[in-house]
Motif scaffolding. Sequence first.
Motif, mmCIF file in Angstrom:
data_model
loop_
_atom_site.group_PDB
_atom_site.id
_atom_site.type_symbol
_atom_site.label_atom_id
_atom_site.label_comp_id
_atom_site.label_asym_id
_atom_site.label_seq_id
_atom_site.Cartn_x
_atom_site.Cartn_y
_atom_site.Cartn_z
ATOM 1 N N LEU A 82 19.807 -8.570 -2.777
ATOM 2 C CA LEU A 82 19.000 -7.402 -2.635
ATOM 3 C C LEU A 82 17.838 -7.654 -3.852
ATOM 4 C CD1 LEU A 82 21.462 -4.301 -2.934
ATOM 5 C CD2 LEU A 82 19.902 -4.849 -0.965
ATOM 6 N N ALA A 83 18.312 -8.307 -5.061
ATOM 7 C CA ALA A 83 17.197 -8.572 -6.084
ATOM 8 C C ALA A 83 16.169 -9.347 -5.476
ATOM 9 C CB ALA A 83 17.961 -9.072 -7.381
ATOM 10 N N THR A 84 16.831 -10.657 -4.873
ATOM 11 C CA THR A 84 15.722 -11.422 -4.106
ATOM 12 C C THR A 84 14.813 -10.867 -3.046
ATOM 13 O OG1 THR A 84 17.311 -13.163 -4.331
ATOM 14 C CG2 THR A 84 15.559 -13.530 -2.712
ATOM 15 N N LEU A 85 15.091 -9.770 -2.559
ATOM 16 C CA LEU A 85 14.583 -9.107 -1.616
ATOM 17 C C LEU A 85 13.399 -8.358 -2.171
ATOM 18 C CD1 LEU A 85 13.618 -8.020 1.356
ATOM 19 C CD2 LEU A 85 15.658 -6.408 1.335
ATOM 20 N N TYR A 86 13.842 -7.539 -3.334
ATOM 21 C CA TYR A 86 12.854 -6.710 -4.038
ATOM 22 C C TYR A 86 11.607 -7.527 -4.647
ATOM 23 C CZ TYR A 86 16.588 -3.251 -3.638
ATOM 24 O OH TYR A 86 17.724 -2.383 -2.970
ATOM 25 N N PHE A 87 11.998 -8.775 -5.156
ATOM 26 C CA PHE A 87 11.204 -9.520 -5.852
ATOM 27 C C PHE A 87 10.350 -9.987 -5.027
ATOM 28 C CE2 PHE A 87 13.683 -8.485 -9.948
ATOM 29 C CZ PHE A 87 12.644 -8.877 -10.937
ATOM 30 N N GLU A 88 10.687 -10.774 -3.952
ATOM 31 C CA GLU A 88 10.016 -11.128 -2.827
ATOM 32 C C GLU A 88 8.737 -10.353 -2.350
ATOM 33 O OE1 GLU A 88 12.641 -12.761 0.182
ATOM 34 O OE2 GLU A 88 12.985 -14.487 -0.717
ATOM 35 N N GLN A 89 9.178 -8.973 -2.253
ATOM 36 C CA GLN A 89 8.430 -7.995 -1.724
ATOM 37 C C GLN A 89 7.202 -7.760 -2.623
ATOM 38 O OE1 GLN A 89 7.901 -6.673 1.563
ATOM 39 N NE2 GLN A 89 9.442 -8.304 1.881
ATOM 40 N N MET A 90 7.517 -7.706 -4.247
ATOM 41 C CA MET A 90 6.712 -7.472 -5.052
ATOM 42 C C MET A 90 5.836 -8.721 -5.182
ATOM 43 S SD MET A 90 8.545 -5.554 -8.224
ATOM 44 C CE MET A 90 10.074 -6.444 -8.403
ATOM 45 N N TYR A 91 6.308 -9.848 -4.989
ATOM 46 C CA TYR A 91 5.485 -10.917 -5.282
ATOM 47 C C TYR A 91 4.379 -11.183 -3.980
ATOM 48 C CZ TYR A 91 4.215 -16.025 -5.476
ATOM 49 O OH TYR A 91 3.458 -17.263 -5.822
ATOM 50 N N LYS A 92 4.962 -10.790 -2.858
ATOM 51 C CA LYS A 92 3.842 -10.883 -1.680
ATOM 52 C C LYS A 92 2.779 -9.634 -1.832
ATOM 53 C CE LYS A 92 7.292 -12.311 1.568
ATOM 54 N NZ LYS A 92 8.064 -12.286 2.758
ATOM 55 N N LEU A 93 3.288 -8.361 -2.272
ATOM 56 C CA LEU A 93 2.449 -7.320 -2.376
ATOM 57 C C LEU A 93 1.481 -7.770 -3.445
ATOM 58 C CD1 LEU A 93 5.099 -4.480 -2.045
ATOM 59 C CD2 LEU A 93 3.206 -4.618 -0.559
ATOM 60 N N ASN A 94 1.973 -8.371 -4.506
ATOM 61 C CA ASN A 94 0.897 -8.430 -5.672
ATOM 62 C C ASN A 94 -0.357 -9.444 -5.293
ATOM 63 O OD1 ASN A 94 0.466 -7.654 -8.305
ATOM 64 N ND2 ASN A 94 0.880 -10.123 -8.791
ATOM 65 N N ASN A 95 0.035 -10.136 -4.136
ATOM 66 C CA ASN A 95 -0.956 -11.074 -3.809
ATOM 67 C C ASN A 95 -1.522 -10.631 -2.401
ATOM 68 O OD1 ASN A 95 -0.726 -13.317 -6.090
ATOM 69 N ND2 ASN A 95 1.316 -13.124 -5.375
#
Length: 304
Positions: free
Chosen positions: A142-155
Amino acid sequence: MSDQLETIEDYYKRLRKNQMKMFDSDDFETGKSHFNVSMRKYCSFKSPYNRRDYYKVSFILGNGTFQYGAHDLYIDRPALFFPSPHIPYSWECDGDLQEGYFCLFNQEFFNGNTEFNLFKKTSLFKEWSKPIVFLTDEQTQLATLYFEQMYKLNNSAYPFRCSSIKSHLASVMHLALENRVDDINPNELPANIRLYRLFDELLNKQFPLDSPAYPLALKTASDFAEHLNVHVNHLNSSVKSVTHLTTTQIIKERVFEESKNLLKYTNWDIAEIGYTLGFEQPSHFNNFFKKHAEVSPLKFKNTF
């Protein structure tokens, strides 16, 4: 405690000095809401042992040691790290395999979403709480999913990416709190930490302020001491032993944070905001705000 305070500007300067490209963008404007997220990488040197004026959340996949205050915390399995900005800390890798993510954000970003008000009343980022949350396999996914989404959204160019990032960051915090419900037994804490924790909870329960009809009730160290049935000197001593800040400094910082929120997000006039925050005269609020923000409340409000 270390007297060094690292700002976000200092952090980005340090990365550039060490020729470390961690972020796609490191633009930062003082006084503006700021968030950034990066993938974790192996670092051959120990990061500086400093306090920070920003928040940082790390999702750690890899071994290493945090020096956090007076403690050495060894990480040997997936974990989330929620340090208090007031506690100096540093990180040293143990092994080349370092994965995961970390994000950093300033107080303005943390204040910019009412959902975050919940977390200000919890153990996250607090001086008295444990900063490490070890994760199960399911929580790691779950943590991987949340951070992956933040990383994609931030860019990304998605127009509502900031709101979505805050939602995913809130999910990370909720994930941590699931493991923190029974993390600390208050009865096992030293007396000074127990008293500081009660003060902190009482302070944050007063916010956000919803209406000028209900102004701030507890405004001074003496108000809090009376409510907690302790002598004000005892409260001051306990608070300073934990945070290295005075009770009055902490109250003023929290009032200043709320003043910025009210100026940004309400249509109340300056006098109403000052009154709600406990200032008897508008001039007293103007002087207080200008001392902290270096601009008048009206000028600050007109920039939003």
